[in-house]
Design a protein around this motif. Structure first.
Motif, PDB file in Angstrom:
ATOM      1  N   LYS A  59       3.540  11.045   6.179  1.00  0.00           N
ATOM      2  CA  LYS A  59       3.364  12.050   7.109  1.00  0.00           C
ATOM      3  C   LYS A  59       2.834  11.457   8.621  1.00  0.00           C
ATOM      4  O   LYS A  59       2.968  12.066   9.652  1.00  0.00           O
ATOM      5  N   GLY A  60       2.034  10.514   8.274  1.00  0.00           N
ATOM      6  CA  GLY A  60       1.382   9.825   9.289  1.00  0.00           C
ATOM      7  C   GLY A  60       2.184   8.640   9.758  1.00  0.00           C
ATOM      8  O   GLY A  60       1.626   8.268  10.871  1.00  0.00           O
ATOM      9  N   GLY A  61       3.322   8.526   9.427  1.00  0.00           N
ATOM     10  CA  GLY A  61       4.271   7.470   9.873  1.00  0.00           C
ATOM     11  C   GLY A  61       4.007   6.037   9.515  1.00  0.00           C
ATOM     12  O   GLY A  61       4.607   5.279   9.826  1.00  0.00           O
ATOM     13  N   ASN A  62       3.118   6.074   8.515  1.00  0.00           N
ATOM     14  CA  ASN A  62       3.004   4.735   7.830  1.00  0.00           C
ATOM     15  C   ASN A  62       3.484   4.336   6.589  1.00  0.00           C
ATOM     16  O   ASN A  62       2.876   4.577   5.370  1.00  0.00           O
ATOM     17  N   ILE A  63       4.706   4.323   6.432  1.00  0.00           N
ATOM     18  CA  ILE A  63       5.695   4.296   5.083  1.00  0.00           C
ATOM     19  C   ILE A  63       5.387   3.141   4.458  1.00  0.00           C
ATOM     20  O   ILE A  63       5.463   3.292   3.261  1.00  0.00           O
TER      21      ILE A  63
END
Length: 662
Positions: free
Chosen positions: A391-395
């Motif tokens: 959810k923080g964009g750090n997949i």
């Protein structure tokens, strides 16, 4: 060295523990040449087993060997030894004694079976019972049958459990409370709720233990309506409630989110003499939190005389479940100040609160603390880490956590699949789903939300409907609004707006504004203005959302500056999706100061150039903002990550990860 009278040539060294004066006195009174009477020997072995004093029990065993009393022919002594070694965790020694016996009675079989069950070997219990069934002279009693049924429960062996249920009925032992409780436990643990309720109703005389066991399993497995039915029977039969009952009932109220019932149970406990301990207090706090009454939850929490990690985690979870993410994180500092160490569930709440805020930096800090505290490999912590990073964009970080996990469950796979989908990686999401099936991990309702979202991102219509049918017909799960909204998004992505509109009008589900806005945007993208006008009217009827603006002049000035910079790149305000009846100047102004533009402008002003800008949005991102942010990322050379209600959008060098479909 202690000498025993009689047979002077037989002396035995016995080290008697000083903490066992009663056992010492038992030895001192023995005057029999054979060292001890049968009765006293059995008592000593039983005492050693009950107190788990293996050292003392082995001393008695040694003396029995020296005096030739510990032979396979001495059935009673051998049974006592089997009981001793089983209760002290020496199940292999107990089995060797059992195998050497020439004659075995029911106590022999029962003792070893109970030992296997309590030492975590339920399959061995079932194997023993099958061997016992081959004997012609022994018939199992209520204790053996209760042990066997409990083993079926621990193995999840419903087929064998039903077989032994039939034997119980034929033997008439079903009326024994031990057997009845074991039957209920077996069916409940094997998720056969109908059969469990059948036993409850068909056999009279249920006690508090029976009801507590059934309620716990029903609530734990999500059979809340059935638990309510059991509660009704409990009230009707005037069964006394204890602490265990109240904790389970508060869990039931929490699961049902039934505040009225929760208040009734709370009022009932206040009228009784039941101790309001930490476990009950925590259960009450959790119940009020899940029912949305955070002030009630906090009042109960503040009234606790002593608070342990369960109590703190309950109030933190209450804040998290009601969307008070920042408050949950702030409260954790008070928990640390009181010196209460977090457990794995505390870390899960903290990480998920950080995910709710897309606070990636906080997630990193909690991750480090979890590693330092030794909770890195707990599955609930790993699942929460995947969630916060995704959810923080750090997949990439989410995938690393996933890869490092020793154990995974359905929640783990769901978090990874959804993470890929929301970050615009549809192929990776579907590959993860296939890996999940290959790992024989059961998919559920949430799994297919992520799978259909991936199909929607890729525009794979055939695959999307295949998975929708698989959910309904193969899994037996009725699709919900989330699944159907993914199908609408899928059809829109494929340019099939007429089919999407027809799907929405023919599917018996209550659509929300998100789905209609998705169709409205597709009408704009594919220039279907006739249908777009009809959909816009529906959106307006459902209540248009206000666009929030920070009111600081500096931020607005920065927005104007950015829009001026991207004009040479071809940017023109897109007012086609403005459904309000505004003049042209106001329409342009309306789109220019949408909340994401204001947030990004503020981020550019405050966040260091090397750090990405992250924006959280609870509505769908409009076309104008999407176009503008792409160009802003190019002219400012910044990485901008926007999470809207549908997707993550990663803007960099004038491109977006969603491929302009969302």
């Amino acid at each position: 060295m202690r000498k025993f009278p009689g047979n002077a040539h037989l002396q035995a060294a016995v080290s008697l523990p000083r903490s066992s004066p009663r056992q010492t006195r038992a030895f001192s009174v023995q005057t029999n040449p054979s060292f001890a009477s049968l009765e006293n020997t059995i008592k000593l072995l039983k005492s050693s087993a009950d107190t788990k004093n293996l050292k003392f029990g082995k001393s008695i065993h040694a003396l029995l060997i020296i005096t030739n009393q510990a032979t396979p022919d001495h059935v009673i002594q051998t049974n006592s030894l089997i009981n001793l070694y089983s209760k002290c965790g020496q199940i292999k020694v107990a089995r060797r004694l059992f195998d050497k016996m020439r004659d075995r009675n029911l106590v022999s079989w029962s003792g070893l079976m109970a030992g296997y069950l309590h030492n975590g070997f339920p399959m061995e219990v079932l194997n023993l019972f099958r061997n016992m069934a081959l004997t012609d002279y022994l018939r199992p009693n209520e204790y053996i049958l209760a042990t066997v049924l409990s083993s079926c429960a621990d193995c999840g062996s419903l087929v064998e459990g039903r077989l032994y249920h039939g034997y119980v009925l034929k033997s008439g032992l079903v009326f024994h409370q031990y057997v009845k409780n074991a039957l209920l436990y077996m069916y409940a643990m094997c998720s056969d709720v109908v059969a469990a309720l059948g036993v409850l109703k068909s056999v009279p005389g249920s006690d508090g233990f029976t009801y507590n066991s059934v309620l716990k399993v029903l609530v734990g497995h999500g059979y809340l309506n059935e638990a309510l039915e059991v509660l009704g029977s409990m009230v009707k039969e005037c069964v006394k409630w204890d602490n265990y009952t109240y904790v389970t009932l508060f869990g039931l109220c929490a699961g049902l989110m039934d505040l009225k019932l929760g208040l009734q149970v709370h009022n009932q406990i206040l009228k009784t003499n039941v101790e309001f301990d930490e476990f009950i207090s925590s259960a009450v706090t959790d119940m009020y939190g899940k029912c949305g009454e955070i002030s009630f939850a906090r009042k109960v929490f503040d009234g606790m005389q002593t608070r342990n990690v369960v109590s703190w985690t309950a109030i933190l979870a209450a804040y998290f479940q009601n969307g008070w993410f920042e408050e949950a994180l702030k409260l954790f500092s008070y928990m640390e100040h009181e010196g209460v160490m977090p457990n794995e569930y505390t870390f899960a709440v903290l990480l998920n609160s950080g995910a709710g805020l897309s606070a990636l930096g906080y997630g990193n800090s909690v991750h480090a603390l979890a590693v330092k505290s030794g909770f890195k490999y707990y599955i609930v912590v790993g699942n929460s880490l995947i969630n916060v990073y995704a959810k923080g964009g750090n997949i990439e970080a989410a995938h690393k956590v996933f890869s490092d996990m020793v154990y995974r469950n359905t929640i783990t796979w769901n978090a990874m699949i959804s993470g890929y989908s929301h970050n615009g990686l549809g192929n990776e999401a579907l590959i993860a789903f296939q890996d999940m099936l290959a790992a024989k991990e059961p998919a559920n309702y949430v799994t297919f939300v992520g799978v259909l979202a991936a199909c929607a991102h890729l525009g794979w219509v055939r695959e999307g409907f295949y998975y929708l049918n698989q959910l309904r017909y193969e899994m037996g799960i009725e699709p919900g609004l989330e699944h159907y909204t993914c199908i609408v998004r899928l059809l829109c992505r494929a340019g099939l707006v007429e089919q999407a509109e027809n799907f929405m009008r023919t599917t018996p589900v209550k659509w929300d504004v998100v789905a209609w806005r998705t169709l409205l945007n597709a009408c704009h993208v594919h220039r279907n203005y006739r249908l777009g006008k009809q959909v816009a009217e529906i959106v307006l009827d459902m209540g248009p959302d206000d666009v929030g603006t920070p009111e600081f002049s500096l931020i607005c000035g920065k927005v104007r500056e950015l829009l001026t910079e991207i004009e040479p790149l071809g940017y023109m305000p897109d007012i086609a999706t403005v459904v309000y009846d505004l003049k042209e100047e106001r329409e342009e102004d309306y789109t220019s100061y949408h909340s994401e533009k204001l947030a990004i402008a503020y981020g550019i002003m405050k966040i260091p150039p090397e750090a990405p800008i992250r924006v959280m949005k609870n509505q769908r991102m409009c076309d104008d903002c999407h176009t503008a942010v792409k160009l802003i990322s190019k002219v400012t050379n910044r990485v901008i990550i926007v999470r809207d209600v549908n997707h993550f959008h990663r803007f960099q060098d004038g491109f977006c990860s969603c491929g302009d479909y969302w």
